[in-house]
Enzyme design. Structure first.
Site, short mmCIF file in Angstrom:
data_model
loop_
_atom_site.label_atom_id
_atom_site.label_comp_id
_atom_site.label_asym_id
_atom_site.label_seq_id
_atom_site.Cartn_x
_atom_site.Cartn_y
_atom_site.Cartn_z
N VAL A 1 -6.57 21.52 3.29
CA VAL A 1 -7.52 22.53 2.80
C VAL A 1 -8.10 23.33 3.96
CG1 VAL A 1 -8.09 21.07 0.82
CG2 VAL A 1 -9.52 20.95 2.87
N ASP A 2 -7.55 23.17 5.17
CA ASP A 2 -8.17 23.72 6.38
C ASP A 2 -7.80 25.16 6.69
OD1 ASP A 2 -5.56 23.54 7.52
OD2 ASP A 2 -5.98 21.51 8.24
N HIS B 1 -3.88 21.60 -2.54
CA HIS B 1 -5.20 21.03 -2.78
C HIS B 1 -6.32 22.05 -2.60
CE1 HIS B 1 -3.35 16.84 -1.74
NE2 HIS B 1 -2.99 17.29 -2.93
N ARG C 1 3.15 10.35 12.23
CA ARG C 1 2.72 9.17 12.96
C ARG C 1 2.50 8.03 11.97
NH1 ARG C 1 3.10 6.77 15.83
NH2 ARG C 1 1.25 6.14 16.96
N GLY C 2 3.27 6.97 12.09
CA GLY C 2 3.16 5.84 11.19
C GLY C 2 4.15 5.94 10.04
#
EC number: 2.3.1.286
Length: 292
Positions: A120-121, A136, A265-266
């Site tokens: 949402v940035d 979103h 990442r992950g």
């Protein structure tokens, strides 16, 4: 919904960065070479811009906003808007990083067809990526839940300042403020904050953000599905694919037999579907991919 929230809050387990990242980036380039591909981005692409996420290894546990919480009481909404009145400023001041700029370059070169984002940035828009599908919503718009009246977050900030003179300065004097990925902020004392209602009908004003517990508007979902269907491949960047709003696009590409590359990442819920997984920072992988 409880399970979804628990998944959304829990940070991923720590994983080592791929030590063969250069080889993986080269392989990704080979897979995507000559193809027009859609891109799905999550919060992990924006961490280098100073915006925290929910799931990266080492992230603190966070409680994302839910629609049920927001509608629970006028007191809760006042408390929320006091925090948002501070948190949105941090997000508004954030600038695109190398990963956002690399996607714009890839789009300009004709490689990227569409960017679908869970964020949402508005950083893709700030990076001048065209036609971004914001699953979103975004922090920069506010709407009335009753009459659907719209106002920009900048304009609402001016109205809130007029009824809360000096609030931001008073809070700043109380110490550091932690900002969440959805433009919320951690703030305990909000008793002196005044919230306004819709000036047209008196309804509830809400950020134009899809909270946990809400559904993405169906036309936007269909538009995103079409973008995946029309692309030759799908690149997922910075998303754990924990919630269905993102995972469904990875599954759709996989079912269609299209290459699926994940940079995150992950671990993600789509790792078993991926043609290639790169466990590394988006700010390292995407610029290298764009440089080709």
């Amino acid at each position: 919904m409880r399970t979804r929230l628990q998944l959304g809050q829990a940070p991923a387990e720590h994983t080592p960065l791929d030590d063969d990242v250069a080889e993986r980036i080269e392989l990704a380039g080979d897979i995507l070479g000559g193809r027009r591909f859609a891109v799905l981005t999550g919060a992990g692409i924006s961490t280098d811009s100073g915006i925290p996420d929910y799931r990266s290894p080492g992230s603190p546990p966070r409680t994302p906003m839910t629609l049920e919480m927001f509608l629970s009481s006028p007191e809760f909404r006042r408390h929320y808007w006091a925090r948002n009145h501070l948190g949105w400023r941090h997000m508004d001041a954030a600038l695109p990083n190398a990963a956002h700029r690399a996607l714009t370059d890839l789009q300009s070169s004709g490689a990227v067809s569409t960017v679908i984002t869970q964020n949402v940035d508005m950083l893709h828009t700030k990076a001048r990526t065209r036609g971004v599908l914001e699953l979103h919503g975004c922090y920069g718009r506010v709407r009335c839940l009753t009459c659907d009246w719209r106002i920009s977050r900048h304009r609402l900030a001016e109205l809130l300042e007029s009824v809360n003179p000096g609030f931001a300065e008073r809070v700043a004097g109380r110490g550091a403020i932690e900002v969440a990925p959805d433009a919320d902020a951690t703030l305990s004392d909000t008793s002196d904050f005044v919230m306004i209602d819709c000036p047209h009908c008196g309804g509830i004003l809400k950020p134009d953000i899809v909270y946990f517990g809400e559904t993405v508007p169906k036309p936007l979902v269909e538009q995103s599905f079409s973008a995946v269907d029309e692309a030759d491949a799908l690149l997922v960047v910075g998303s754990s694919l924990t919630v269905m709003s993102g995972l469904r696009f990875a599954r759709r590409a996989h079912r269609a037999g299209k290459p699926l590359i994940i940079v995150n990442r992950g671990h993600t819920r789509g790792d078993e579907l991926a043609t290639l997984k790169i466990d590394h920072r988006a700010g390292v992988v995407l610029p290298a991919l764009a440089a080709g």
